[in-house]
Design a protein around this motif. Structure first.
Motif, mmCIF file in Angstrom:
data_model
loop_
_atom_site.group_PDB
_atom_site.id
_atom_site.type_symbol
_atom_site.label_atom_id
_atom_site.label_comp_id
_atom_site.label_asym_id
_atom_site.label_seq_id
_atom_site.Cartn_x
_atom_site.Cartn_y
_atom_site.Cartn_z
ATOM 1 N N LEU A 133 11.816 5.456 16.640
ATOM 2 C CA LEU A 133 10.750 5.990 17.485
ATOM 3 C C LEU A 133 10.437 7.400 17.011
ATOM 4 N N GLY A 134 9.135 7.715 16.913
ATOM 5 C CA GLY A 134 8.788 9.049 16.445
ATOM 6 C C GLY A 134 7.303 9.288 16.544
ATOM 7 N N PHE A 135 6.841 10.385 15.940
ATOM 8 C CA PHE A 135 5.434 10.780 15.930
ATOM 9 C C PHE A 135 4.988 11.228 17.321
ATOM 10 N N ALA A 136 5.228 10.400 18.309
ATOM 11 C CA ALA A 136 4.959 10.744 19.707
ATOM 12 C C ALA A 136 6.060 10.079 20.536
ATOM 13 N N PRO A 137 6.337 10.593 21.726
ATOM 14 C CA PRO A 137 7.405 9.994 22.541
ATOM 15 C C PRO A 137 7.178 8.496 22.771
ATOM 16 N N GLY A 138 8.163 7.690 22.356
ATOM 17 C CA GLY A 138 8.089 6.256 22.574
ATOM 18 C C GLY A 138 7.276 5.490 21.551
ATOM 19 N N PHE A 139 6.764 6.164 20.505
ATOM 20 C CA PHE A 139 5.960 5.476 19.483
ATOM 21 C C PHE A 139 6.898 4.705 18.549
ATOM 22 N N PRO A 140 6.804 3.354 18.520
ATOM 23 C CA PRO A 140 7.701 2.581 17.664
ATOM 24 C C PRO A 140 7.127 2.380 16.261
ATOM 25 N N TYR A 141 7.904 2.685 15.269
ATOM 26 C CA TYR A 141 7.561 2.325 13.889
ATOM 27 C C TYR A 141 8.138 0.935 13.639
ATOM 28 N N LEU A 142 7.255 -0.030 13.396
ATOM 29 C CA LEU A 142 7.659 -1.430 13.289
ATOM 30 C C LEU A 142 7.565 -1.906 11.851
ATOM 31 N N SER A 143 8.657 -2.459 11.332
ATOM 32 C CA SER A 143 8.610 -3.127 10.039
ATOM 33 C C SER A 143 8.421 -4.617 10.280
ATOM 34 N N GLY A 144 7.917 -5.321 9.251
ATOM 35 C CA GLY A 144 7.694 -6.755 9.378
ATOM 36 C C GLY A 144 6.235 -7.150 9.303
ATOM 37 N N LEU A 145 5.345 -6.147 9.097
ATOM 38 C CA LEU A 145 3.927 -6.474 8.989
ATOM 39 C C LEU A 145 3.691 -7.358 7.761
ATOM 40 N N PRO A 146 2.980 -8.503 7.926
ATOM 41 C CA PRO A 146 2.668 -9.331 6.749
ATOM 42 C C PRO A 146 1.977 -8.506 5.664
ATOM 43 N N GLU A 147 2.387 -8.723 4.431
ATOM 44 C CA GLU A 147 1.905 -7.899 3.323
ATOM 45 C C GLU A 147 0.388 -7.893 3.219
ATOM 46 N N ARG A 148 -0.241 -9.021 3.510
ATOM 47 C CA ARG A 148 -1.694 -9.079 3.318
ATOM 48 C C ARG A 148 -2.456 -8.266 4.363
ATOM 49 N N LEU A 149 -1.759 -7.812 5.404
ATOM 50 C CA LEU A 149 -2.413 -6.979 6.412
ATOM 51 C C LEU A 149 -2.228 -5.482 6.143
ATOM 52 N N ALA A 150 -1.486 -5.136 5.112
ATOM 53 C CA ALA A 150 -1.267 -3.719 4.811
ATOM 54 C C ALA A 150 -2.617 -3.032 4.598
ATOM 55 N N GLY A 170 -0.719 1.401 6.412
ATOM 56 C CA GLY A 170 0.142 1.064 5.297
ATOM 57 C C GLY A 170 0.824 -0.264 5.564
ATOM 58 N N SER A 171 2.139 -0.304 5.365
ATOM 59 C CA SER A 171 2.886 -1.546 5.579
ATOM 60 C C SER A 171 3.565 -1.584 6.939
ATOM 61 N N GLN A 172 3.172 -0.674 7.819
ATOM 62 C CA GLN A 172 3.841 -0.580 9.120
ATOM 63 C C GLN A 172 2.898 -0.933 10.270
ATOM 64 N N ALA A 173 3.500 -1.337 11.364
ATOM 65 C CA ALA A 173 2.772 -1.556 12.600
ATOM 66 C C ALA A 173 3.315 -0.588 13.639
ATOM 67 N N GLY A 174 2.524 -0.368 14.696
ATOM 68 C CA GLY A 174 2.972 0.538 15.744
ATOM 69 C C GLY A 174 2.153 0.339 16.999
ATOM 70 N N ILE A 175 2.546 1.040 18.038
ATOM 71 C CA ILE A 175 1.849 0.978 19.323
ATOM 72 C C ILE A 175 1.774 2.400 19.875
ATOM 73 N N TYR A 176 0.563 2.846 20.201
ATOM 74 C CA TYR A 176 0.422 4.181 20.771
ATOM 75 C C TYR A 176 0.897 4.148 22.234
#
Length: 217
Positions: A133-150, A170-176
């Motif tokens: 979690l970073g960038f903002a309180p509770g912001f999750p950096y998620l790995s596992g995004l399908p490569e073609r969606l990068a 990039g290759s990451q997903a997240g939720i604000y």
């Protein structure tokens, strides 16, 4: 656990680095170290900041010498070699991928050369891991995004990204978790409240469940 490298990022922040690249092994080392430091804080410890392959141990420099902190960190990590990690939680998060919530879904589909429906299926069909979690309180950096969606970050960040916006960069997903400025590509929004308190923890698995706009509450 890998043998970490220790280096001081400031007079109060000791970085414990397990690897130079993102990997499952480095993630497990970070989780194990995080659990160990939470269970047995080192002298002067005031905060912990896990990342992809490292963890920053923030201490009060008046509470202990640098040498004492380093020795305690090494001892804690050595003792954590046999620490068993708990099974990760699976957190299902409903997401509406329809207007007006999917601000950049068209752009993501165009860049990927696939339809909007294919983007949604690919994004919702993946299983993600909360790396930290970073960038903002509770912001999750998620790995596992399908490569073609990068997709690269937007060239022009937005001044306001609504809370709950589901995004990729990039290759990451997240939720604000809260309304803040941001440059990630917003492809949907969840009605779940991510913060406060933080909904997700390091190591959690996340699955997105598509919902229609009339179910968004």
């Amino acid at each position: 656990m890998s043998v970490p490298l220790l280096d001081w990022a400031s007079d109060r922040a000791l970085r414990v680095r397990f690897a130079d690249t993102i990997s499952d092994a480095a993630h497990d080392d970070v989780r194990r170290a995080l659990a160990a430091f939470e269970r047995a804080p080192v002298p002067g410890q005031v905060n912990l900041h896990p990342a992809h392959a490292s963890i920053l141990v923030v201490v009060d420099p008046l509470a202990a010498t640098a040498e004492a902190v380093e020795a305690a960190v090494r001892a804690t990590l050595h003792a954590a070699d046999d620490l068993e990690l708990p099974e990760p939680r699976l957190v299902e998060i409903p997401v509406c991928y329809e207007p007006p919530y999917a601000l950049d879904l068209d752009d993501v589909a165009r860049r990927a050369g696939i339809s909007i429906d294919e983007v949604v299926r690919a994004h919702a069909g993946a299983l993600y891991r909360v790396d930290f979690l970073g960038f903002a309180p509770g912001f999750p950096y998620l790995s596992g995004l399908p490569e073609r969606l990068a997709t690269p970050r937007r060239t022009e960040p937005r001044i306001r990204i609504p809370a709950g916006s589901v995004a990729i960069a990039g290759s990451q997903a997240g939720i604000y978790p809260v309304e803040i400025p941001g440059g990630w590509n917003v492809i949907g929004r969840t009605p779940r409240v991510l913060f406060p308190p933080p909904l997700l923890r390091v190591g959690d698995r996340v699955r997105f469940l598509p919902i229609p706009a009339d179910a968004f509450r």
